[in-house]
Motif scaffolding. Structure first.
Motif, short mmCIF file in Angstrom:
data_model
loop_
_atom_site.label_atom_id
_atom_site.label_comp_id
_atom_site.label_asym_id
_atom_site.label_seq_id
_atom_site.Cartn_x
_atom_site.Cartn_y
_atom_site.Cartn_z
N GLU A 69 -14.72 32.87 36.27
CA GLU A 69 -15.72 33.04 35.22
C GLU A 69 -15.48 34.36 34.48
O GLU A 69 -14.81 35.27 34.96
CB GLU A 69 -17.13 33.03 35.83
N ASN A 70 -16.11 34.46 33.33
CA ASN A 70 -15.98 35.69 32.57
C ASN A 70 -16.85 36.79 33.15
O ASN A 70 -17.65 36.57 34.06
CB ASN A 70 -16.32 35.43 31.09
N LEU A 71 -16.68 37.97 32.62
CA LEU A 71 -17.40 39.13 33.15
C LEU A 71 -18.91 38.99 33.01
O LEU A 71 -19.67 39.48 33.85
CB LEU A 71 -16.91 40.39 32.44
N GLU A 72 -19.34 38.30 31.97
CA GLU A 72 -20.78 38.13 31.75
C GLU A 72 -21.42 37.33 32.88
O GLU A 72 -22.48 37.69 33.40
CB GLU A 72 -21.04 37.45 30.41
N THR A 73 -20.73 36.25 33.28
CA THR A 73 -21.25 35.42 34.37
C THR A 73 -21.22 36.18 35.69
O THR A 73 -22.15 36.10 36.49
CB THR A 73 -20.45 34.12 34.50
N GLN A 74 -20.15 36.91 35.92
CA GLN A 74 -20.05 37.72 37.14
C GLN A 74 -21.20 38.72 37.21
O GLN A 74 -21.80 38.93 38.27
CB GLN A 74 -18.71 38.45 37.17
N GLU A 75 -21.51 39.32 36.09
CA GLU A 75 -22.60 40.29 36.05
C GLU A 75 -23.94 39.60 36.34
O GLU A 75 -24.80 40.18 37.02
CB GLU A 75 -22.64 40.97 34.68
N LYS A 76 -24.11 38.37 35.84
CA LYS A 76 -25.36 37.65 36.09
C LYS A 76 -25.53 37.33 37.58
O LYS A 76 -26.63 37.39 38.11
CB LYS A 76 -25.38 36.36 35.27
N VAL A 77 -24.42 36.97 38.25
CA VAL A 77 -24.49 36.70 39.68
C VAL A 77 -24.87 37.96 40.44
O VAL A 77 -25.69 37.93 41.36
CB VAL A 77 -23.15 36.13 40.19
N ILE A 78 -24.27 39.07 40.06
CA ILE A 78 -24.60 40.35 40.69
C ILE A 78 -26.08 40.68 40.48
O ILE A 78 -26.78 41.11 41.41
CB ILE A 78 -23.72 41.49 40.13
N LEU A 123 -25.66 43.11 51.83
CA LEU A 123 -25.50 42.64 50.46
C LEU A 123 -25.48 43.82 49.48
O LEU A 123 -24.70 43.83 48.52
CB LEU A 123 -26.64 41.69 50.09
N SER A 124 -26.31 44.80 49.72
CA SER A 124 -26.33 45.99 48.86
C SER A 124 -24.98 46.69 48.87
O SER A 124 -24.48 47.13 47.81
CB SER A 124 -27.43 46.96 49.32
N GLU A 125 -24.37 46.78 50.03
CA GLU A 125 -23.05 47.41 50.14
C GLU A 125 -22.00 46.59 49.39
O GLU A 125 -21.13 47.14 48.71
CB GLU A 125 -22.66 47.54 51.61
N GLN A 126 -22.08 45.24 49.53
CA GLN A 126 -21.12 44.38 48.85
C GLN A 126 -21.25 44.48 47.33
O GLN A 126 -20.26 44.49 46.60
CB GLN A 126 -21.33 42.92 49.29
N ILE A 127 -22.47 44.57 46.84
CA ILE A 127 -22.69 44.71 45.40
C ILE A 127 -22.12 46.03 44.90
O ILE A 127 -21.48 46.09 43.84
CB ILE A 127 -24.19 44.61 45.08
N LEU A 128 -22.32 47.07 45.66
CA LEU A 128 -21.79 48.39 45.28
C LEU A 128 -20.27 48.36 45.20
O LEU A 128 -19.67 48.85 44.24
CB LEU A 128 -22.25 49.45 46.28
N LEU A 129 -19.61 47.74 46.21
CA LEU A 129 -18.15 47.64 46.21
C LEU A 129 -17.66 46.76 45.06
O LEU A 129 -16.66 47.06 44.42
CB LEU A 129 -17.67 47.07 47.55
N GLU A 161 -19.11 46.25 42.18
CA GLU A 161 -19.29 46.96 40.90
C GLU A 161 -18.26 48.06 40.72
O GLU A 161 -18.01 48.49 39.58
CB GLU A 161 -20.71 47.52 40.82
N ASN A 162 -17.66 48.48 41.83
CA ASN A 162 -16.61 49.50 41.74
C ASN A 162 -15.23 48.89 41.52
O ASN A 162 -14.23 49.61 41.52
CB ASN A 162 -16.60 50.37 43.00
N GLY A 163 -15.18 47.55 41.37
CA GLY A 163 -13.94 46.91 40.98
C GLY A 163 -13.07 46.39 42.10
O GLY A 163 -11.94 45.98 41.85
N ASP A 164 -13.53 46.37 43.33
CA ASP A 164 -12.76 45.84 44.44
C ASP A 164 -12.79 44.31 44.37
O ASP A 164 -13.83 43.70 44.58
CB ASP A 164 -13.36 46.33 45.77
N ASP A 165 -11.66 43.67 44.11
CA ASP A 165 -11.62 42.22 43.92
C ASP A 165 -12.04 41.46 45.16
O ASP A 165 -12.76 40.46 45.08
CB ASP A 165 -10.21 41.77 43.51
N GLU A 166 -11.58 41.90 46.32
CA GLU A 166 -11.94 41.22 47.56
C GLU A 166 -13.44 41.36 47.84
O GLU A 166 -14.09 40.40 48.26
CB GLU A 166 -11.14 41.80 48.73
#
Length: 237
Positions: free
Chosen positions: A20-29, A55-61, A63-68
């Motif tokens: 998905e595009n970045l907009e959708t990824q941001e909506k999931v976050i 989940l909070s830790e995963q969101i933080l990672l 948003e910092n660009g870690d693909d995994e």
């Protein structure tokens, strides 16, 4: 608690979200953040608190660009969303609407098929039916009127159930996951939106006409029942 299969959503799998595009990824976050916020407003048990911290830790990672971490974050949010029916009281999305969703297990105001009648009758004249044709037509009108009443009742139920939190959930769910709950609520709210005034006027006019016909039919049937009752009571004396 809502356990209806009818209004459980079909969430987008993580493999789809990866492309998905970045907009959708941001909506999931953002949906994940909304889930966290919903839990934090209530008393948490140990397991729930751990899950929220994870989940909070995963969101933080993510948003910092870690693909995994982003993939894992998406999976966690989707899995959490799919389990929303077992969330504690006060934390479930669209919790105010659960009585409405339960009722929809047996009622469907938008169903084009009659609720009480078989669709085998097409309304065409049939000499074998004789006078029964008029009674079948009356039954069809009653069925239509019943669905009109049910639709109005559900509209009122949605209107009284919605609040600011409803609008917030709708905003976070839109574009993030597929949700039958979202589609149901949004459809009713969309119909009464200010820019749909003309369509609303037409719908209401049609419903009023159906109910006026229903009132006439009801009066006729009531008179018939009263006459039969009078005859039966007279025969007993």
């Amino acid at each position: 608690m809502m356990n209806s299969d009818t209004y459980q959503d079909t969430a987008k799998p993580s493999s789809y979200l990866e492309t998905e595009n970045l907009e959708t990824q941001e909506k999931v976050i953002n949906l994940g953040k909304k889930l966290i916020s919903s839990f934090q407003e209530n008393d948490l048990d140990y397991i729930t608190a751990w899950m929220i911290n994870y989940l909070s830790e995963q969101i933080l990672l993510a948003e910092n660009g870690d693909d995994e971490a982003k993939k894992q974050c998406f999976n966690t949010i989707i899995q959490l969303w799919e389990s929303r029916s077992v969330f504690p009281d006060g934390t479930r999305p669209f919790e105010n609407f659960e009585p409405i969703f339960k009722a929809l297990d047996s009622l469907s105001p938008e169903n084009v098929m009659p609720r009480y009648l078989s669709s085998s009758y097409d309304g065409q004249e049939n000499e074998q039916l004789g006078d029964s044709t008029s009674w079948v037509e009356l039954a069809k009108h009653l069925d239509s009127a019943a669905r009109t009443l049910i639709t109005f009742i559900f509209e009122q139920a949605v209107e009284h159930a919605k609040n600011d939190n409803t609008k917030d959930w709708l905003q976070h769910v839109s574009g993030a996951v597929d949700s039958n709950e979202y589609q149901f609520i949004a459809r009713f709210l969309d119909e009464i939106a200010p820019d749909k005034t003309e369509q609303r006027v037409q719908n209401l006019s049609n419903r009023i006409a159906k109910l006026e016909a229903f009132e006439k039919i009801s009066k006729s049937i009531r008179q018939g029942l009263q006459e039969e009752l009078r005859i039966l009571e007279t025969s007993r004396t």
